[in-house]
Design a protein around this motif. Structure first.
Motif, PDB file in Angstrom:
ATOM      1  N   PHE A  11       0.811  -1.222   0.000  1.00 23.17           N
ATOM      2  CA  PHE A  11       0.000   0.000   0.000  1.00 23.17           C
ATOM      3  C   PHE A  11       0.842   1.268   0.000  1.00 23.17           C
ATOM      4  N   ILE A  12       1.980   1.243   0.708  1.00 17.29           N
ATOM      5  CA  ILE A  12       2.821   2.434   0.815  1.00 17.29           C
ATOM      6  C   ILE A  12       3.306   2.905  -0.546  1.00 17.29           C
ATOM      7  N   ASN A  13       3.366   1.984  -1.523  1.00 14.60           N
ATOM      8  CA  ASN A  13       3.842   2.317  -2.866  1.00 14.60           C
ATOM      9  C   ASN A  13       2.718   2.658  -3.834  1.00 14.60           C
ATOM     10  N   GLU A  14       1.460   2.537  -3.368  1.00 15.31           N
ATOM     11  CA  GLU A  14       0.339   2.664  -4.299  1.00 15.31           C
ATOM     12  C   GLU A  14      -0.685   3.735  -3.936  1.00 15.31           C
ATOM     13  N   VAL A  15      -0.843   4.055  -2.675  1.00 15.72           N
ATOM     14  CA  VAL A  15      -1.885   5.001  -2.262  1.00 15.72           C
ATOM     15  C   VAL A  15      -1.346   5.943  -1.184  1.00 15.72           C
ATOM     16  N   ASP A  16      -2.060   7.041  -0.979  1.00 13.70           N
ATOM     17  CA  ASP A  16      -1.703   8.002   0.072  1.00 13.70           C
ATOM     18  C   ASP A  16      -2.447   7.721   1.369  1.00 13.70           C
ATOM     19  N   TYR A  17      -3.709   7.304   1.242  1.00 16.06           N
ATOM     20  CA  TYR A  17      -4.554   7.057   2.414  1.00 16.06           C
ATOM     21  C   TYR A  17      -5.199   5.676   2.319  1.00 16.06           C
ATOM     22  N   LEU A  18      -5.495   5.122   3.470  1.00 14.97           N
ATOM     23  CA  LEU A  18      -6.237   3.869   3.564  1.00 14.97           C
ATOM     24  C   LEU A  18      -7.506   4.089   4.372  1.00 14.97           C
ATOM     25  N   TYR A  47      -6.395  -3.492  28.298  1.00 17.37           N
ATOM     26  CA  TYR A  47      -7.056  -2.921  29.474  1.00 17.37           C
ATOM     27  C   TYR A  47      -7.145  -1.398  29.429  1.00 17.37           C
ATOM     28  N   ILE A  48      -8.351  -0.893  29.724  1.00 20.82           N
ATOM     29  CA  ILE A  48      -8.591   0.542  29.851  1.00 20.82           C
ATOM     30  C   ILE A  48      -9.346   0.761  31.162  1.00 20.82           C
ATOM     31  N   PRO A  49      -8.841   1.594  32.062  1.00 20.41           N
ATOM     32  CA  PRO A  49      -9.530   1.849  33.327  1.00 20.41           C
ATOM     33  C   PRO A  49     -10.907   2.466  33.091  1.00 20.41           C
ATOM     34  N   PRO A  50     -11.873   2.221  33.958  1.00 18.20           N
ATOM     35  CA  PRO A  50     -13.236   2.738  33.782  1.00 18.20           C
ATOM     36  C   PRO A  50     -13.327   4.258  33.711  1.00 18.20           C
ATOM     37  N   ASP A  51     -12.352   4.946  34.295  1.00 23.76           N
ATOM     38  CA  ASP A  51     -12.411   6.408  34.309  1.00 23.76           C
ATOM     39  C   ASP A  51     -11.560   7.044  33.205  1.00 23.76           C
ATOM     40  N   GLU A  52     -11.169   6.252  32.206  1.00 25.34           N
ATOM     41  CA  GLU A  52     -10.381   6.787  31.102  1.00 25.34           C
ATOM     42  C   GLU A  52     -11.069   6.508  29.776  1.00 25.34           C
ATOM     43  N   GLY A  53     -10.726   7.323  28.786  1.00 23.62           N
ATOM     44  CA  GLY A  53     -11.289   7.149  27.452  1.00 23.62           C
ATOM     45  C   GLY A  53     -12.238   8.275  27.094  1.00 23.62           C
ATOM     46  N   ASP A  54     -12.019   8.885  25.933  1.00 22.91           N
ATOM     47  CA  ASP A  54     -12.882   9.985  25.478  1.00 22.91           C
ATOM     48  C   ASP A  54     -14.143   9.476  24.799  1.00 22.91           C
ATOM     49  N   PHE A  55     -13.961   8.486  23.920  1.00 22.79           N
ATOM     50  CA  PHE A  55     -15.072   7.918  23.154  1.00 22.79           C
ATOM     51  C   PHE A  55     -14.875   6.414  23.056  1.00 22.79           C
ATOM     52  N   TYR A  56     -15.941   5.728  22.560  1.00 21.01           N
ATOM     53  CA  TYR A  56     -15.776   4.320  22.206  1.00 21.01           C
ATOM     54  C   TYR A  56     -15.825   4.251  20.690  1.00 21.01           C
ATOM     55  N   TYR A  57     -14.735   3.760  20.100  1.00 15.77           N
ATOM     56  CA  TYR A  57     -14.588   3.760  18.655  1.00 15.77           C
ATOM     57  C   TYR A  57     -14.979   2.412  18.043  1.00 15.77           C
ATOM     58  N   SER A  58     -15.529   2.475  16.858  1.00 14.57           N
ATOM     59  CA  SER A  58     -15.898   1.270  16.121  1.00 14.57           C
ATOM     60  C   SER A  58     -14.693   0.670  15.416  1.00 14.57           C
ATOM     61  N   GLY A  59     -14.630  -0.647  15.406  1.00 15.22           N
ATOM     62  CA  GLY A  59     -13.597  -1.330  14.635  1.00 15.22           C
ATOM     63  C   GLY A  59     -14.003  -1.531  13.189  1.00 15.22           C
ATOM     64  N   SER A  60     -15.219  -1.100  12.833  1.00 18.84           N
ATOM     65  CA  SER A  60     -15.744  -1.331  11.484  1.00 18.84           C
ATOM     66  C   SER A  60     -15.221  -0.354  10.449  1.00 18.84           C
ATOM     67  N   ILE A  61     -14.765   0.827  10.876  1.00 16.76           N
ATOM     68  CA  ILE A  61     -14.244   1.801   9.928  1.00 16.76           C
ATOM     69  C   ILE A  61     -13.215   2.697  10.621  1.00 16.76           C
ATOM     70  N   PHE A  62     -12.005   2.657  10.109  1.00 16.21           N
ATOM     71  CA  PHE A  62     -10.918   3.493  10.600  1.00 16.21           C
ATOM     72  C   PHE A  62      -9.937   3.689   9.450  1.00 16.21           C
ATOM     73  N   GLY A  63      -8.990   4.590   9.604  1.00 16.63           N
ATOM     74  CA  GLY A  63      -8.045   4.779   8.527  1.00 16.63           C
ATOM     75  C   GLY A  63      -7.125   5.955   8.742  1.00 16.63           C
ATOM     76  N   GLY A  64      -6.488   6.369   7.667  1.00 16.57           N
ATOM     77  CA  GLY A  64      -5.549   7.481   7.722  1.00 16.57           C
ATOM     78  C   GLY A  64      -4.493   7.327   6.647  1.00 16.57           C
ATOM     79  N   THR A  65      -3.366   7.990   6.826  1.00 17.20           N
ATOM     80  CA  THR A  65      -2.258   7.787   5.901  1.00 17.20           C
ATOM     81  C   THR A  65      -1.799   6.337   6.038  1.00 17.20           C
ATOM     82  N   VAL A  66      -1.082   5.852   5.034  1.00 13.68           N
ATOM     83  CA  VAL A  66      -0.590   4.472   5.107  1.00 13.68           C
ATOM     84  C   VAL A  66       0.306   4.302   6.328  1.00 13.68           C
ATOM     85  N   GLU A  67       1.144   5.293   6.596  1.00 18.32           N
ATOM     86  CA  GLU A  67       2.016   5.233   7.769  1.00 18.32           C
ATOM     87  C   GLU A  67       1.210   5.233   9.061  1.00 18.32           C
TER      88      GLU A  67
END
Length: 211
Positions: free
Chosen positions: A59-66, A114-134
């Motif tokens: 991917f690093i040789n073919e696209v900018d974002y995933l 492990y994440i303590p009960p008093d930490e974390g801003d949001f709960y994120y989905s594993g169904s869609i994520f991405g960014g630059t290839v790096e």
């Protein structure tokens, strides 16, 4: 991604069953055959390793974002470059209005997720994520490494790869957070959003996971 060149990479263990699809100019589809696993949990978790490895060698040789998405999702509205960033996460449709103590994070201290009960801003989905290839490489490498650490200790995080993704975002904040417009389910019986851009397809989980 109207107006932009797009590569569609389809990960599957049944490459011969992929239909021929005609795409518009500037778009191409490539089928990447990957190993099959007996347990659906392993299928879900091992994708982090697959995405990591392909990011480094291809991917690093073919696209900018995933943009990494589950196969059981359907485009229902426009999705464009507004989602792109160094690394983005997406709010989980079932927990975007919940308090952090209600997030289904891994609560066993023995787990690398492990994440303590008093930490974390949001709960994120594993169904869609991405960014630059790096950026995606760093995320998936972290998740796979932590999974293997747990595996050596006979631990499996409560929500598998999604648990490790949330642990990553706890200490490596996403540079963009997508709303639940990009991760919706019509059968929740709730209609807070005006635009449903990316919707999960309803399916019989039990039947699929028992195959």
């Amino acid at each position: 991604m109207v107006g932009h060149k797009v590569n569609y990479y389809v990960f599957t263990d049944r490459a011969k069953e992929m239909p021929n699809i005609t795409l518009a100019n500037g778009r191409q589809l490539e089928v990447l055959e990957v190993p099959s696993y007996k347990r659906w949990q392993d299928v879900s978790m091992r994708r982090m390793e697959m995405i990591r490895d392909y990011s480094q060698k291809k991917f690093i040789n073919e696209v900018d974002y995933l943009v990494c998405v589950d196969a059981d999702m359907k485009f229902m509205d426009e999705v464009g470059v507004e989602i792109l960033s160094d690394v983005f996460g997406t709010l989980h449709r079932a927990f975007y209005g919940a308090s952090r103590t209600q997030f289904p994070n891994e609560r066993r201290k023995a787990s690398a997720a492990y994440i303590p009960p008093d930490e974390g801003d949001f709960y994120y989905s594993g169904s869609i994520f991405g960014g630059t290839v790096e950026g995606v490489y760093k995320l998936t490498n972290f998740c796979h490494h932590e999974m293997m650490t747990d595996k050596k200790n006979n631990i499996e995080a409560i929500w598998h790869d999604e648990s490790y993704l949330n642990k990553y975002f706890l200490y490596h904040k996403p540079t963009k957070v997508l709303s639940v417009e990009y991760h919706w389910e019509d059968y929740l019986g709730v209609q807070e959003v005006k635009r449903k851009r990316f919707v999960l397809i309803r399916k019989n989980d039990t039947a699929i996971r028992n195959k």
